[in-house]
Scaffold this motif. Structure first.
Motif, PDB file in Angstrom:
ATOM      1  N   ALA A 125      14.520  18.744 -16.286  1.00  0.00           N
ATOM      2  CA  ALA A 125      15.227  18.743 -15.099  1.00  0.00           C
ATOM      3  C   ALA A 125      16.723  19.099 -15.068  1.00  0.00           C
ATOM      4  N   VAL A 126      17.221  19.167 -13.656  1.00  0.00           N
ATOM      5  CA  VAL A 126      18.575  19.663 -13.642  1.00  0.00           C
ATOM      6  C   VAL A 126      19.087  18.478 -12.809  1.00  0.00           C
ATOM      7  N   GLU A 127      20.499  18.207 -13.456  1.00  0.00           N
ATOM      8  CA  GLU A 127      21.287  17.206 -12.543  1.00  0.00           C
ATOM      9  C   GLU A 127      22.414  17.713 -12.152  1.00  0.00           C
ATOM     10  N   VAL A 128      22.699  17.380 -10.830  1.00  0.00           N
ATOM     11  CA  VAL A 128      24.054  17.767 -10.311  1.00  0.00           C
ATOM     12  C   VAL A 128      24.916  16.675  -9.704  1.00  0.00           C
ATOM     13  N   VAL A 129      26.229  16.397 -10.057  1.00  0.00           N
ATOM     14  CA  VAL A 129      27.126  15.266  -9.731  1.00  0.00           C
ATOM     15  C   VAL A 129      28.069  16.221  -8.695  1.00  0.00           C
ATOM     16  N   VAL A 130      28.126  15.489  -7.558  1.00  0.00           N
ATOM     17  CA  VAL A 130      28.930  15.899  -6.694  1.00  0.00           C
ATOM     18  C   VAL A 130      29.883  15.104  -6.107  1.00  0.00           C
ATOM     19  N   ASP A 131      31.154  15.256  -6.022  1.00  0.00           N
ATOM     20  CA  ASP A 131      32.542  14.480  -5.675  1.00  0.00           C
ATOM     21  C   ASP A 131      32.392  14.653  -3.899  1.00  0.00           C
ATOM     22  N   ASN A 132      31.604  13.798  -3.254  1.00  0.00           N
ATOM     23  CA  ASN A 132      31.478  14.066  -1.831  1.00  0.00           C
ATOM     24  C   ASN A 132      32.785  13.970  -1.130  1.00  0.00           C
ATOM     25  N   ASP A 133      33.949  13.609  -1.749  1.00  0.00           N
ATOM     26  CA  ASP A 133      35.163  13.564  -1.045  1.00  0.00           C
ATOM     27  C   ASP A 133      35.805  15.074  -0.946  1.00  0.00           C
ATOM     28  N   VAL A 134      35.378  15.783  -1.639  1.00  0.00           N
ATOM     29  CA  VAL A 134      35.781  17.141  -2.001  1.00  0.00           C
ATOM     30  C   VAL A 134      34.836  18.288  -1.455  1.00  0.00           C
ATOM     31  N   VAL A 135      33.363  18.075  -1.617  1.00  0.00           N
ATOM     32  CA  VAL A 135      32.525  19.164  -1.147  1.00  0.00           C
ATOM     33  C   VAL A 135      31.511  18.342  -0.756  1.00  0.00           C
ATOM     34  N   SER A 136      30.569  18.915   0.043  1.00  0.00           N
ATOM     35  CA  SER A 136      29.227  18.605   0.606  1.00  0.00           C
ATOM     36  C   SER A 136      28.181  18.690  -0.339  1.00  0.00           C
ATOM     37  N   GLY A 137      27.741  17.585  -0.696  1.00  0.00           N
ATOM     38  CA  GLY A 137      26.464  17.416  -1.605  1.00  0.00           C
ATOM     39  C   GLY A 137      25.275  18.605  -1.076  1.00  0.00           C
ATOM     40  N   THR A 138      24.863  18.450   0.072  1.00  0.00           N
ATOM     41  CA  THR A 138      24.065  19.280   0.728  1.00  0.00           C
ATOM     42  C   THR A 138      24.321  20.808   0.629  1.00  0.00           C
ATOM     43  N   THR A 139      25.574  21.092   0.544  1.00  0.00           N
ATOM     44  CA  THR A 139      25.856  22.601   0.636  1.00  0.00           C
ATOM     45  C   THR A 139      25.900  22.920  -0.954  1.00  0.00           C
ATOM     46  N   ALA A 140      26.376  22.030  -1.807  1.00  0.00           N
ATOM     47  CA  ALA A 140      26.205  22.155  -3.428  1.00  0.00           C
ATOM     48  C   ALA A 140      24.818  22.490  -3.956  1.00  0.00           C
ATOM     49  N   ILE A 141      23.936  21.555  -3.187  1.00  0.00           N
ATOM     50  CA  ILE A 141      22.550  22.096  -3.851  1.00  0.00           C
ATOM     51  C   ILE A 141      21.768  23.199  -3.395  1.00  0.00           C
ATOM     52  N   THR A 142      22.398  23.327  -2.074  1.00  0.00           N
ATOM     53  CA  THR A 142      21.755  24.784  -1.306  1.00  0.00           C
ATOM     54  C   THR A 142      22.178  25.822  -2.044  1.00  0.00           C
ATOM     55  N   ASP A 143      23.492  25.840  -2.460  1.00  0.00           N
ATOM     56  CA  ASP A 143      24.319  27.031  -3.420  1.00  0.00           C
ATOM     57  C   ASP A 143      23.322  26.939  -4.677  1.00  0.00           C
ATOM     58  N   LEU A 144      22.876  25.929  -5.308  1.00  0.00           N
ATOM     59  CA  LEU A 144      22.441  26.073  -6.780  1.00  0.00           C
ATOM     60  C   LEU A 144      20.952  25.901  -6.530  1.00  0.00           C
ATOM     61  N   SER A 145      20.227  25.854  -5.429  1.00  0.00           N
ATOM     62  CA  SER A 145      18.703  25.719  -5.455  1.00  0.00           C
ATOM     63  C   SER A 145      17.978  26.977  -5.980  1.00  0.00           C
ATOM     64  N   ALA A 146      18.578  28.273  -5.622  1.00  0.00           N
ATOM     65  CA  ALA A 146      18.116  29.423  -6.188  1.00  0.00           C
ATOM     66  C   ALA A 146      18.137  29.876  -7.675  1.00  0.00           C
ATOM     67  N   ALA A 147      18.937  29.198  -8.404  1.00  0.00           N
ATOM     68  CA  ALA A 147      19.158  29.325  -9.589  1.00  0.00           C
ATOM     69  C   ALA A 147      18.146  28.174 -10.491  1.00  0.00           C
ATOM     70  N   VAL A 148      17.943  27.152  -9.814  1.00  0.00           N
ATOM     71  CA  VAL A 148      17.293  26.078 -10.362  1.00  0.00           C
ATOM     72  C   VAL A 148      15.780  26.401 -10.014  1.00  0.00           C
ATOM     73  N   SER A 149      15.457  27.172  -9.139  1.00  0.00           N
ATOM     74  CA  SER A 149      14.081  27.363  -8.798  1.00  0.00           C
ATOM     75  C   SER A 149      13.309  28.262  -9.888  1.00  0.00           C
ATOM     76  N   VAL A 150      14.054  28.658 -10.732  1.00  0.00           N
ATOM     77  CA  VAL A 150      13.543  29.550 -11.920  1.00  0.00           C
ATOM     78  C   VAL A 150      12.661  28.451 -12.614  1.00  0.00           C
ATOM     79  N   ILE A 151      12.828  27.279 -12.951  1.00  0.00           N
ATOM     80  CA  ILE A 151      12.027  26.318 -13.375  1.00  0.00           C
ATOM     81  C   ILE A 151      10.850  26.125 -12.629  1.00  0.00           C
ATOM     82  N   PRO A 152       9.558  26.191 -13.110  1.00  0.00           N
ATOM     83  CA  PRO A 152       8.397  26.178 -12.337  1.00  0.00           C
ATOM     84  C   PRO A 152       8.105  24.508 -11.872  1.00  0.00           C
ATOM     85  N   ALA A 153       7.964  24.573 -10.447  1.00  0.00           N
ATOM     86  CA  ALA A 153       7.755  23.130  -9.948  1.00  0.00           C
ATOM     87  C   ALA A 153       6.286  22.638 -10.138  1.00  0.00           C
ATOM     88  N   GLY A 154       6.236  21.183 -10.335  1.00  0.00           N
ATOM     89  CA  GLY A 154       4.911  20.579 -10.596  1.00  0.00           C
ATOM     90  C   GLY A 154       4.932  19.742  -9.418  1.00  0.00           C
TER      91      GLY A 154
END
Length: 184
Positions: free
Chosen positions: A126-155
């Motif tokens: 699993a991949v964990e992402v911690v976001v400081d929502n006072d600085v950035v949007s969590g939704t934007t952060a995981i959207t930007d990271l999803s392509a890299a994370v998607s290389v791990i196959p989904a079950g």
């Protein structure tokens, strides 16, 4: 030709040495931004984490990538406002909110708000992402990271509680909260 004293012969060498030393020091000082300290996740050495890390973007939520000091990690922003660790323990079924972004399911832990923890669901490691929502949007952060994370196959993946839910998922307006159900 006048004779030069030993001190006169050393002066140009000293000047060159000082210039070279000064240039080397300037190069070192400008190239040494502090690394973001991390504790690697238990499975950070998994080859799938290496596949994720080599695909991490240079920017996340308009924050520049920073160097980290641990395997399977990434950080963005100064100070770091988005932190990623690959190789964490995959979450089990939970009633925590779960969202799907670009084919990657993320369980959201809001207990430390405004610092939100997003952990992939149904992917090992699993991949964990911690976001400081006072600085950035969590939704934007995981959207930007999803392509890299998607290389791990989904079950398994997120599913919604059915519309007939009662006290364990329904809201007053009849809508339901997202939940994670083990589809395996």
């Amino acid at each position: 030709m006048p004779l030069r004293t030993p001190a006169a012969r050393r002066a140009p060498r000293r000047a060159v040495a000082l210039v070279v030393a000064g240039a080397a020091a300037a190069t070192l000082l400008t190239g040494c931004a502090p690394r973001v300290p991390f504790e690697p996740a238990p499975s950070a050495a998994d080859p799938a984490c290496a596949d994720v890390v080599v695909r991490l973007p240079d920017t996340v939520a308009d924050q520049a990538r920073r160097e980290t000091d641990a395997q399977g990690t990434g950080a963005w922003g100064t100070p770091a406002s988005v932190l990623l660790r690959c190789g964490v323990e995959p979450p089990g079924p939970t009633t925590d909110r779960c969202v799907s972004v670009d084919g990657v399911d993320w369980v959201i832990d809001e207990t430390d708000a405004p610092r939100y923890r997003f952990t992939t669901y149904g992917r090992t490691p699993a991949v964990e992402v911690v976001v400081d929502n006072d600085v950035v949007s969590g939704t934007t952060a995981i959207t930007d990271l999803s392509a890299a994370v998607s290389v791990i196959p989904a079950g398994d993946g997120c599913t919604a509680v059915d519309d007939g839910a009662t006290d364990d998922g329904a809201t007053d307006d009849g809508a339901t909260d997202d939940t994670v159900v083990d589809a395996g």
